[in-house]
Write a protein that holds these residues in place. Structure first.
Motif, PDB file in Angstrom:
ATOM      1  N   PRO A  54       0.835  -1.204   0.000  1.00 32.87           N
ATOM      2  CA  PRO A  54       0.000   0.000   0.000  1.00 32.87           C
ATOM      3  C   PRO A  54       0.867   1.249   0.000  1.00 32.87           C
ATOM      4  N   SER A  55       0.285   2.343  -0.431  1.00 28.56           N
ATOM      5  CA  SER A  55       1.029   3.603  -0.497  1.00 28.56           C
ATOM      6  C   SER A  55       0.996   4.372   0.812  1.00 28.56           C
ATOM      7  N   ALA A  56       0.260   3.886   1.803  1.00 29.32           N
ATOM      8  CA  ALA A  56       0.186   4.577   3.099  1.00 29.32           C
ATOM      9  C   ALA A  56       1.524   4.467   3.830  1.00 29.32           C
ATOM     10  N   ALA A 169      -4.285   8.461   4.130  1.00 31.59           N
ATOM     11  CA  ALA A 169      -3.151   8.577   3.222  1.00 31.59           C
ATOM     12  C   ALA A 169      -3.361   7.801   1.935  1.00 31.59           C
ATOM     13  N   ALA A 170      -4.143   6.712   1.991  1.00 32.02           N
ATOM     14  CA  ALA A 170      -4.390   5.884   0.805  1.00 32.02           C
ATOM     15  C   ALA A 170      -5.860   5.517   0.765  1.00 32.02           C
ATOM     16  N   PRO A 171      -6.732   6.472   0.426  1.00 35.90           N
ATOM     17  CA  PRO A 171      -8.173   6.244   0.548  1.00 35.90           C
ATOM     18  C   PRO A 171      -8.725   5.191  -0.400  1.00 35.90           C
ATOM     19  N   LEU A 179      -4.998  -6.613   3.788  1.00 38.60           N
ATOM     20  CA  LEU A 179      -4.135  -7.756   3.505  1.00 38.60           C
ATOM     21  C   LEU A 179      -2.717  -7.523   4.015  1.00 38.60           C
ATOM     22  N   TRP A 180      -2.197  -6.316   3.829  1.00 40.47           N
ATOM     23  CA  TRP A 180      -0.834  -6.049   4.296  1.00 40.47           C
ATOM     24  C   TRP A 180      -0.763  -5.906   5.809  1.00 40.47           C
ATOM     25  N   PRO A 341      -3.975   0.596  -7.909  1.00 43.46           N
ATOM     26  CA  PRO A 341      -5.021   1.460  -8.438  1.00 43.46           C
ATOM     27  C   PRO A 341      -4.656   1.957  -9.822  1.00 43.46           C
ATOM     28  N   PRO A 342      -5.656   2.169 -10.705  1.00 42.49           N
ATOM     29  CA  PRO A 342      -5.365   2.654 -12.042  1.00 42.49           C
ATOM     30  C   PRO A 342      -4.893   4.085 -12.018  1.00 42.49           C
ATOM     31  N   ALA A 343      -4.269   4.478 -13.090  1.00 40.79           N
ATOM     32  CA  ALA A 343      -3.845   5.867 -13.211  1.00 40.79           C
ATOM     33  C   ALA A 343      -5.064   6.761 -13.285  1.00 40.79           C
ATOM     34  N   ALA A 344      -4.831   8.070 -13.040  1.00 44.26           N
ATOM     35  CA  ALA A 344      -5.958   8.988 -12.963  1.00 44.26           C
ATOM     36  C   ALA A 344      -6.744   9.018 -14.255  1.00 44.26           C
TER      37      ALA A 344
END
Length: 355
Positions: A54-56, A169-171, A179-180, A341-344
């Protein structure tokens, strides 16, 4: 909320309530610390191999895993192993809700409304009633498991704070965070099991796996991992992404109802009327503090403009439908876990296509 989604919310509550007798059956074969380590190891290994990180920030993921994964289940499994009735454990563990409110106010400086404060007070009275009742049984020996379960609720509340910070931070990564989080508990719990339960007890727990008790314990362990955690949390996350939390969260109050009922049906456990009464007070306090009152919609002032077409009324503004957020499909959820997650621009194009 559609009828289908209401039924899904009930299914999640049922699976989570069934987790408690499943824990009891697991502990008939494995010691508590080893059982928790096995539970999270079955999630941690595929997560490390298949799921992107995760990016958090890691400090919040660690707090989430330490509170929710380690402290909650170490104390809960220890309480059940030491004699805590399984159905009653599902009730007392609801203490995580008032603990979360208090910790968020003390550590995160979050505002506590009068409704929340009253809910906490009602829940605390119910928990105190259960503790006093258990203290009067068997010379007070039954009080210790209650206190251990309360510590489990406190650990869950600490995990909630880490989860909340991580989600801020990672909504868009709730399932990946869950999972992590499972990567955190196995090593400290294995060390705890080796230290306190000992290699001899660990070896003995694996020798009887071919017996009916062993097969039942393995099936119960698989249930807590695959059905209770993966399926239950996945469905719950999907519902929370489509509806306000105040609509979905009250369904979790069915968990102790299912926990008590299933413990009576499967384990023949009986919960006294006094404990049921105090437990109902706990549930009422949790519901009171977690359901917000509807606030009246603010009146939109009239916009000024030149001419008739340049004036927009508040009625027209209120009648204009707001764009509804697109709910992730099951394939989107799986793709988000495995590939990220997909790009914007991709997510925007996907949303437009589904509309």
């Amino acid at each position: 909320m559609t009828l289908r989604d209401r039924l899904l919310a009930v299914v999640v509550a049922v699976t989570w309530g069934l987790n408690f007798p499943a824990i009891h059956l697991t502990l008939e074969q494995f010691p508590p610390f080893l059982a928790v380590a096995l539970r999270f190891s079955l999630l941690a290994v595929p997560t490390l191999l298949l799921v992107p990180r995760p990016s958090a920030p890691w400090r919040w993921v660690l707090l989430y895993g330490a509170g929710f994964g380690v402290l909650q289940f170490v104390f809960l499994y220890s309480a059940i192993d030491s004699g805590m009735p399984t159905g009653l454990a599902s009730l007392v563990l609801q203490s995580s809700a008032p603990f979360t409110v208090v910790l968020a106010a003390a550590l995160l400086r979050e505002h506590v409304s009068g409704r929340q404060a009253l809910g906490v007070l009602v829940a605390v009275v119910g928990l105190a009633g259960i503790a006093v009742h258990r203290a009067g049984l068997n010379g007070g020996a039954t009080l210790v498991p209650v206190l251990l379960t309360l510590c489990g609720g406190l650990g869950w509340a600490m995990g909630n704070l880490g989860n909340r910070r991580a989600m801020q931070a990672a909504p868009g990564e709730p399932l990946r965070l869950m999972l992590w989080m499972s990567v955190i508990p196995p090593l400290p719990l294995l060390a705890l099991s080796l230290t306190l339960e000992g290699p001899a007890r660990i070896r003995a727990s694996f020798t009887g796996l071919a017996t009916p008790t062993g097969w039942t314990a393995l099936g119960a362990l698989a249930f807590t991992v695959l059905v209770g955690t993966l399926a239950g949390s996945g469905l719950w996350t999907s519902l929370m992404s489509r509806y306000p939390a105040g609509v979905v969260a009250p369904f979790s109050m069915l968990v102790p109802v299912v926990g008590i009922g299933s413990s009576w049906l499967i384990l023949r456990e009986r919960t006294s009327l006094a404990e049921l009464g105090w437990g109902a007070l706990v549930v009422a306090g949790v519901l009171l503090g977690s359901t917000a009152r509807r606030r009246p919609q603010p009146v939109v002032p009239l916009a000024s403009g030149t001419g008739v077409t340049g004036t927009t009324s508040a009625v027209a503004i209120a009648a204009t439908p707001s764009p509804r957020p697109v709910s992730p499909s099951p394939s989107d959820v799986v793709a988000e876990i495995v590939t990220g997650p997909p790009a914007a621009d991709e997510s925007t194009a996907s949303a437009s296509a589904r509309r």
